[in-house]
Scaffold this motif. Structure first.
Motif, mmCIF file in Angstrom:
data_model
loop_
_atom_site.group_PDB
_atom_site.id
_atom_site.type_symbol
_atom_site.label_atom_id
_atom_site.label_comp_id
_atom_site.label_asym_id
_atom_site.label_seq_id
_atom_site.Cartn_x
_atom_site.Cartn_y
_atom_site.Cartn_z
ATOM 1 N N ALA A 405 0.832 -1.066 -0.263
ATOM 2 C CA ALA A 405 -0.026 0.011 -0.023
ATOM 3 C C ALA A 405 0.734 1.276 -0.005
ATOM 4 C CB ALA A 405 -0.650 -0.034 1.227
ATOM 5 N N ILE A 406 1.930 1.180 0.633
ATOM 6 C CA ILE A 406 2.756 2.333 0.851
ATOM 7 C C ILE A 406 3.522 2.611 -0.778
ATOM 8 C CG2 ILE A 406 5.036 3.361 1.899
ATOM 9 C CD1 ILE A 406 4.138 1.965 4.497
ATOM 10 N N ARG A 407 3.549 1.595 -1.174
ATOM 11 C CA ARG A 407 4.226 1.753 -2.659
ATOM 12 C C ARG A 407 3.122 2.152 -3.814
ATOM 13 N NH1 ARG A 407 6.489 -3.479 -1.640
ATOM 14 N NH2 ARG A 407 5.072 -4.371 -3.155
ATOM 15 N N GLY A 408 1.809 2.270 -3.223
ATOM 16 C CA GLY A 408 0.811 2.600 -4.092
ATOM 17 C C GLY A 408 -0.159 1.816 -4.521
ATOM 18 N N GLU A 409 0.229 0.495 -4.079
ATOM 19 C CA GLU A 409 -0.876 -0.548 -4.767
ATOM 20 C C GLU A 409 -2.082 -0.712 -3.648
ATOM 21 O OE1 GLU A 409 1.333 -4.372 -5.307
ATOM 22 O OE2 GLU A 409 3.033 -3.433 -5.358
ATOM 23 N N SER A 410 -3.156 -1.490 -4.187
ATOM 24 C CA SER A 410 -4.383 -1.745 -3.461
ATOM 25 C C SER A 410 -4.455 -3.305 -3.312
ATOM 26 C CB SER A 410 -5.589 -1.472 -4.097
ATOM 27 O OG SER A 410 -5.854 0.148 -4.126
ATOM 28 N N VAL A 411 -4.600 -3.858 -2.307
ATOM 29 C CA VAL A 411 -4.428 -5.132 -1.581
ATOM 30 C C VAL A 411 -5.878 -5.458 -1.070
ATOM 31 C CG1 VAL A 411 -3.318 -6.790 -0.256
ATOM 32 C CG2 VAL A 411 -2.115 -4.803 -1.002
ATOM 33 N N ILE A 436 -2.460 5.901 0.773
ATOM 34 C CA ILE A 436 -2.899 7.165 1.131
ATOM 35 C C ILE A 436 -2.471 8.069 0.123
ATOM 36 C CG2 ILE A 436 -3.135 8.867 2.914
ATOM 37 C CD1 ILE A 436 -2.857 6.747 5.200
ATOM 38 N N ILE A 437 -3.177 8.799 -0.845
ATOM 39 C CA ILE A 437 -2.924 9.632 -1.757
ATOM 40 C C ILE A 437 -3.200 11.131 -1.473
ATOM 41 C CG2 ILE A 437 -2.983 10.088 -4.282
ATOM 42 C CD1 ILE A 437 -3.450 7.017 -4.652
ATOM 43 N N ASP A 438 -2.508 12.049 -1.639
ATOM 44 C CA ASP A 438 -2.787 13.568 -1.382
ATOM 45 C C ASP A 438 -3.594 14.195 -2.437
ATOM 46 O OD1 ASP A 438 -0.690 14.044 -3.149
ATOM 47 O OD2 ASP A 438 0.733 14.922 -1.631
ATOM 48 N N ASP A 439 -3.669 15.494 -2.581
ATOM 49 C CA ASP A 439 -4.294 16.105 -3.828
ATOM 50 C C ASP A 439 -3.602 16.220 -4.876
ATOM 51 O OD1 ASP A 439 -6.591 16.263 -1.829
ATOM 52 O OD2 ASP A 439 -5.948 18.548 -1.144
ATOM 53 N N HIS A 440 -2.412 15.857 -4.764
ATOM 54 C CA HIS A 440 -1.544 16.190 -5.944
ATOM 55 C C HIS A 440 -1.095 14.710 -6.357
ATOM 56 C CE1 HIS A 440 -0.797 20.388 -5.079
ATOM 57 N NE2 HIS A 440 -0.482 19.837 -3.882
ATOM 58 N N GLY A 441 -1.660 13.806 -6.105
ATOM 59 C CA GLY A 441 -1.464 12.273 -6.548
ATOM 60 C C GLY A 441 -0.289 11.626 -6.088
ATOM 61 N N GLN A 442 0.135 12.303 -4.881
ATOM 62 C CA GLN A 442 1.347 11.671 -4.446
ATOM 63 C C GLN A 442 1.065 10.902 -3.254
ATOM 64 O OE1 GLN A 442 4.535 12.142 -5.728
ATOM 65 N NE2 GLN A 442 3.455 13.273 -7.353
ATOM 66 N N VAL A 443 1.576 9.649 -3.326
ATOM 67 C CA VAL A 443 1.487 8.533 -2.186
ATOM 68 C C VAL A 443 2.072 9.019 -0.952
ATOM 69 C CG1 VAL A 443 1.815 6.150 -1.241
ATOM 70 C CG2 VAL A 443 1.075 6.605 -3.795
ATOM 71 N N ARG A 444 1.350 9.224 0.293
ATOM 72 C CA ARG A 444 1.955 9.584 1.548
ATOM 73 C C ARG A 444 2.173 8.623 2.367
ATOM 74 N NH1 ARG A 444 4.819 13.819 0.033
ATOM 75 N NH2 ARG A 444 3.476 15.480 -1.142
ATOM 76 N N GLY A 445 1.358 7.271 2.495
ATOM 77 C CA GLY A 445 1.450 6.392 3.248
ATOM 78 C C GLY A 445 0.525 5.358 2.776
ATOM 79 N N GLY A 446 0.210 4.523 3.840
ATOM 80 C CA GLY A 446 -0.789 3.348 3.662
ATOM 81 C C GLY A 446 -1.664 3.058 4.828
ATOM 82 N N VAL A 447 -2.897 2.439 4.619
ATOM 83 C CA VAL A 447 -3.494 2.082 5.878
ATOM 84 C C VAL A 447 -3.726 0.508 5.432
ATOM 85 C CG1 VAL A 447 -5.652 2.897 4.655
ATOM 86 C CG2 VAL A 447 -5.885 2.519 6.814
ATOM 87 N N SER A 448 -4.297 -0.347 6.557
ATOM 88 C CA SER A 448 -4.369 -1.702 6.353
ATOM 89 C C SER A 448 -5.309 -1.961 7.570
ATOM 90 C CB SER A 448 -3.044 -2.515 6.517
ATOM 91 O OG SER A 448 -2.320 -2.342 7.614
ATOM 92 N N ILE A 449 -6.148 -3.006 7.186
ATOM 93 C CA ILE A 449 -7.119 -3.234 8.167
ATOM 94 C C ILE A 449 -7.211 -4.928 8.243
ATOM 95 C CG2 ILE A 449 -9.993 -3.535 8.389
ATOM 96 C CD1 ILE A 449 -8.818 -0.748 8.459
#
Length: 849
Positions: A405-411, A436-449
Motif C-alpha cells: 500500500a505504501i508503494r501505491g498498490e491496493s490489496v 493514502i494519496i494526497d491532492d497532488h496524486g502523491q502517495v503519502r503512506g498506507g492504511v491496512s485493516i
C-alpha cells in the motif's frame, strides 16, 4: 401561563458577546485593510503611470538625439568634404561655376536631408548651387555670412530655420567658412537642412494629446518640432532648475508648465558632438487618463466591497450560533470517528511513507504489539512474524500488504498469519490495504485493516469435520443395515440347528463357534450404528456418580495394578439423560484406550462436574446447544496424541494400534453415541503428558421406564394370534415367519407396505403388525403403521430394523408408544417382543412423533 425562554448561562452569554466584539473588530480591520489596499494600489498605479511616461519620453529623447547626431553629422561630412576641395582661391571663382555645380550635385547624392548647397564668394555673391547654375543671389545680408567673415575661428554655424530662396521651403541653414591656405577668408558654403526630414520622422511616434517633440539649439533656437506651436517649446532649458542630469544616458527629466496651461513631463537629451538638444514631452492629463479611469473603478469597487463587507458582518452575526453548533457537531463526529476506530473489532494501522505508525487501534496493538510512533520494520521479526496461510512460509518484506500500500498498490483479502513471539499468540487474518494519496496524486503512506478469521476458520473446520463424519455415518449405517439382515438369518437358523443337533456334541461345538462369530458380527454392526447415530437408544435419568462408582470396581480388575484410578466427583452433580448401557460401554472403551496409552503404568482420573455451555461456545461449535450439561472426563498420564492425528481419532476404523490389537471403532462408537444423545465430546492431548476426553451429557429432568423392565413381565413366548409380517427381504421374511410359526402364531406375509395395507383392508382377524421400518415403494413402516391403526384402532404394532433413519427415533430416543426389535435378533427375542406388543404394556400410548 406562557412559556418562558430558558436564559443563557453567563458563560454562554459572555462567549457570545466576546464573539460579537471580535466580529466588529474583524469587520473594522477588514474595512481598513480594504481601504489601505485600495489607497496603496492607487498610489502605486499613479507612480507607475508617471514612471512609465518618464521612461517613454526619455527613451524617445535618447533615440531622437542619436538620430539628430547621425543626421547633422552626415551634413557636416558633406560640407567638410566640399570645403577641403574648395580651400583654394583659384577654384572659388565665377569661371568654375559649371564644374562646381556638378561637383556639388555629386556630393548631395544619397543625402536626402540636405535640400541644397550654395557656394558664396568673399563678397557675398553666390557662385553656384546644387540646384541651379547661373542664377546669382546676394547673401551678403545673411547673419551667418557676416559671422564667418568676421570670425575666423567659427568654422561651422547652425542658423535658425528660414524659408529657402531657392527651394521656398523651411530649411535650417548649416554653413562653413572657406579659408585660403594662408587663412584668408575666401567664401562660405551654405547648406539647407530639410526641416521636414525631422518632422516626418518625429510624426511616426504617438505621444498622445498634448505631446511634443522638438530639436533645438543650445541657445534656445528651434530647429524642428511637432506640433509647430513655438509657445510649447521651452527655450530656456539650459538654465532650468530641478533638472535631473544622468551622465550615463545624458537625459534630463522634469515637469514643465507650458503657456497653454498644460503640465507636461519633459525629457531632454543632448545631441552628441553638436550644440543641439532634443525635447520630448507628454501632457500629464494624457498620462494620467488611464489612472483616473482606474480611480473611478477602484472607488466603485471599494464602495461595493465595503458594503459587502458590512453586509457580511451582519450575516456573520446571525450565523455565529450556527457556526458554533456546526463546530460542535464536527468535534462530536471526530470523537465518534476516534471512538469507532478505537472500538473496532478489526485491527487498523496507518503508516506514513517512512513506515512510521501514525494510527494503531487497540485491536491492531493486540495483534502486533505496535503503538503510535513505532516503525514497522523495527518491530517486525522482534515481536511478531508474518506467515502465509500455510503457517510456515514467511511473507517477503516487499509483499506485506501495508508495504504494498505504501508503494501505491491496493490489496484485497490477503490471507495472513501473525505470530506474536512475546505472548505465544497465533491468529489468522484477512488483510485489506489501500495507499493514502494526497491532492497532488502523491502517495503519502498506507492504511491496512486486519480482520481476525481464526474463529471462523476453526468453525468451518469443525463443520467440515462434522459433515465428513455424517457422510461416513451414512455409509456405515447402510452397511450395518444390510449386514444386520444377513446376521438375522444366520442367528435365526442357528437356533433351529441347535434344536436339531442337540444330540451331536461335535456339531454343537462347531455350531457354537458359528454362533460366537455371528455375535461378534452383531456387536460390530452395533458399534457401526452407534457411530452413525442410528442405533435405537433408550435414554433415562442416570446419576453419573453412581455409575462411576459401580464401573470403578470393574475397571480396577480390567486395567491392572500398574494403573492408579483416581476419582474427583461433583457432589451435587445433575443427573444426565442418557442410555445407561451405552455410557457404561463408553467409559470402559475410554479406560481401555487410556490403559493402552500407559504401557508402563500411570494414573487414570475420572472426574464429574456441572457445566453450562454458553451461547458463545455454542456459536463456535456448530453441533452444540447452549445449556446445562453433566460432564464426565477421563484423563490419563500416557503418551498423548500428536496434533496431526488428533482430529481423526473419532473416525471409524482409524487406530494407531498394531494389526489385530483393535478395530478402530471404540472412540467412533463413543463419538456417535454422545452426538446421538444430544451431547458434546471434546478431546485434549499433549504428547508426553497425556490425554483427557470430556463428555458433556444433557441434564435430565424426568426418569424413563426401561423396556427391559416391561419385557421381564412377559416370560412366555408362544401364542395363537394372527401376525402380519411385512418385510422386503425374502430371506429375512421367511426366517421371521418360520420362527413365529414355530411358536404357534398364524402368519400372513407381505413384501411391501402397499401389499400389507391391502391385507389389512381385506381381513379383520389381524392381531399384530410386525413390519420392517425401511420398506420400498415410497411408504415406510411407520407410515404403514399409522395407516393401519386408522383402519383398525385396536391393532398392535411391533417394528424391526437394522437401522431406522429417524423414522421412529428422534432426538436419540424411540418415539413414545413405539416397540422396536433391533436386527439381528434370535427366536427368543422375537417371541418376547411379540408377546410384549400383544400384551399392550403401554396402555393408552399412541404412535406420535
Amino acid at each position: 401561563m406562557p412559556d418562558q425562554a430558558t436564559p443563557s448561562t453567563p458563560v454562554t452569554a459572555s462567549l457570545s458577546r466576546r464573539q460579537n466584539r471580535l466580529v466588529v473588530v474583524y469587520a473594522s480591520l477588514a474595512a481598513a485593510l480594504v481601504l489601505s489596499i485600495s489607497a496603496w494600489s492607487l498610489a502605486s498605479a499613479y507612480q507607475r503611470a508617471i514612471e512609465d511616461a518618464e521612461s517613454q519620453t526619455s527613451n524617445y529623447a535618447r533615440a531622437f538625439a542619436t538620430h539628430a547626431s547621425r543626421t547633422v553629422g552626415e551634413v557636416f561630412r558633406v560640407i567638410d568634404g566640399l570645403a577641403r576641395r574648395l580651400n583654394d582661391p583659384a577654384i572659388v571663382n565665377q569661371q568654375n561655376e559649371q564644374a562646381l555645380h556638378l561637383r556639388m550635385k555629386e556630393y548631395l547624392a544619397g543625402v536626402p536631408q540636405i535640400t541644397s548647397v550654395v557656394l558664396i564668394d568673399m563678397n557675398g555673391m553666390s557662385i553656384t548651387s546644387s540646384t541651379v547654375s547661373g542664377y546669382k543671389i546676394d547673401y551678403s545680408d545673411r547673419l551667418y555670412f557676416h559671422r564667418h567673415q568676421a570670425d575666423p575661428s567659427l568654422e561651422i554655424n547652425i542658423d535658425d530655420p528660414v524659408i529657402g530662396r531657392l527651394s521656398n521651403k523651411p530649411i535650417v541653414v548649416v554653413s562653413r567658412r572657406l579659408s585660403s591656405p594662408t587663412g584668408e577668408f575666401i567664401g562660405v558654403i551654405s547648406t539647407g537642412l530639410s526641416q521636414k526630414y525631422f518632422t516626418d520622422f518625429y510624426a511616426s511616434v504617438s505621444l498622445g494629446a498634448g505631446g511634443l517633440i522638438a530639436l533645438t539649439k543650445n541657445d534656445g533656437g528651434i530647429v524642428a518640432q511637432i506640433p509647430a506651436s513655438n509657445e510649447l517649446v521651452d527655450k530656456t532649458i539650459a538654465t532650468r532648475d530641478g533638472m535631473r542630469t544622468s551622465a550615463r544616458d545624458r537625459v534630463d527629466i522634469f515637469r514643465m508648465q507650458s503657456p497653454d496651461g498644460v503640465e507636461r513631463i519633459v525629457s531632454v537629451a543632448a545631441v552628441e558632438n553638436y550644440p543641439l538638444k532634443v525635447q520630448v514631452a507628454m501632457s500629464l492629463p494624457h498620462v494620467l487618463a488611464p489612472w483616473y479611469a482606474r480611480l473611478f473603478w477602484f472607488v466603485a469597487a471599494t464602495g461595493f466591497a465595503l458594503v459587502g463587507l458590512f453586509a457580511f458582518a451582519i450575516v456573520l452575526f446571525k450565523q455565529q450560533k450556527r457556526l458554533a453548533e456546526t463546530e460542535a457537531s464536527k468535534q462530536h463526529n471526530t470523537e465518534i470517528l476516534n471512538k469507532t476506530i478505537l472500538g473496532m473489532a478489526d485491527g487498523m494501522i496507518v503508516a506514513d511513507k517512512d513506515r512510521k505508525v501514525l494510527v494503531c487501534n487497540p485491536a491492531a496493538e493486540k495483534l502486533f504489539g505496535l503503538r503510535n510512533g513505532d516503525t514497522l520494520s523495527l518491530k517486525r521479526g522482534v515481536i511478531y512474524e508474518l506467515l502465509h496461510a500455510d503457517d510456515s512460509t514467511p511473507f517477503r518484506p516487499d509483499q506485506i500488504p501495508i508495504e504494498r500500500a505504501i508503494r501505491g498498490e491496493s490489496v484485497d483479502d490477503v490471507d495472513q498469519i501473525v505470530r506474536r513471539k512475546d505472548i505465544e499468540m497465533v491468529r489468522r487474518l484477512k488483510v485489506n490495504a489501500r495507499p493514502i494519496i494526497d491532492d497532488h496524486g502523491q502517495v503519502r503512506g498506507g492504511v491496512s485493516i486486519y480482520h481476525d478469521v481464526t474463529d471462523v476458520i476453526e468453525t468451518e473446520r469443525q463443520l467440515l469435520h462434522a459433515q465428513k463424519m455424517d457422510a461416513v455415518g451414512q455409509l456405515t449405517g447402510g452397511v450395518a443395515h444390510d449386514f444386520n439382515n444377513i446376521l438375522t438369518i444366520i442367528l435365526g437358523n442357528l437356533d433351529i440347528l441347535a434344536d436339531a443337533l442337540a444330540s451331536d456334541a461335535r456339531l454343537l461345538r462347531i455350531l457354537h463357534m458359528i454362533d460366537q462369530a455371528a455375535e461378534r458380527g452383531a456387536e460390530l454392526t452395533q458399534r457401526l450404528l452407534a457411530f452413525a447415530r442410528k442405533q435405537p437408544l433408550q435414554p433415562c435419568k442416570v446419576v453419573l456418580n453412581e455409575l462411576v462408582g459401580k464401573t470403578e470396581q470393574l475397571l480396577r480388575h480390567v486395567l491392572g495394578e500398574h494403573i492408579e484410578i483416581v476419582t474427583a466427583l461433583e457432589p451435587d452433580l445433575w443427573p444426565a439423560m442418557v442410555d445407561r448401557s451405552q455410557i457404561e460401554t463408553a467409559l470402559i472403551n475410554l479406560a481401555l484406550n487410556a490403559r493402552d496409552a500407559m504401557p508402563d503404568g500411570g494414573k487414570l482420573t475420572i472426574e464429574t462436574a456441572k457445566v453450562v455451555l454458553d451461547e458463545q461456545y455454542a456459536a463456535s461449535h456448530s453441533e452444540v446447544r447452549a445449556g446445562p450439561y453433566a460432564m464426565i472426563a477421563i484423563t490419563d498420564t500416557g503418551t498423548g496424541i500428536p496434533e496431526a492425528i488428533r482430529q481423526k481419532v473419532f473416525e471409524p476404523f482409524f487406530t494407531t494400534k498394531q494389526t489385530g490389537k483393535g478395530t478402530g471403532l471404540g472412540l467412533s462408537m463413543v463419538y456417535g453415541f454422545v452426538k446421538q444423545s444430544g451431547g458434546h465430546i471434546k478431546i485434549y492431548s499433549e504428547v508426553g503428558h497425556g490425554t483427557s476426553v470430556k463428555i458433556y451429557l444433557p441434564r435430565a429432568d424426568a426418569a424413563e421406564i426401561f423396556l427391559e423392565e416391561a419385557a421381564a413381565l412377559v416370560p412366555e413366548l408362544a401364542g395363537i394370534e394372527t401376525v402380519l409380517v411385512v418385510e422386503d427381504d425374502p430371506l429375512v421374511r421367511d426366517n421371521a415367519c418360520g420362527h413365529l410359526a414355530s411358536l404357534g402364531y398364524k402368519i400372513i406375509q407381505a413384501a411391501d407396505a402397499n401389499a400389507g395395507l391391502g391385507v389389512l383392508r381385506d381381513r379383520d382377524d389381524i392381531d399384530l403388525l410386525f413390519t420392517d421400518v425401511i420398506l420400498p415403494g415410497g411408504m415406510s413402516g411407520r407410515e404403514l403403521a399409522e395407516a393401519a391403526c386408522k383402519l383398525k384402532p385396536s391393532l398392535k404394532v411391533l417394528f424391526t430394523s437394522g437401522y431406522t433413519e429417524n423414522a421412529i427415533i428422534h432426538q436419540g430416543r424411540l418415539d413414545r408408544g413405539v416397540l422396536l426389535l433391533a436386527k439381528p435378533y434370535r427366536r427368543a427375542e422375537l417371541g418376547r417382543m411379540v408377546r410384549l406388543a400383544l400384551a399392550n404394556v403401554r396402555n393408552g400410548l399412541a404412535l406420535t412423533h
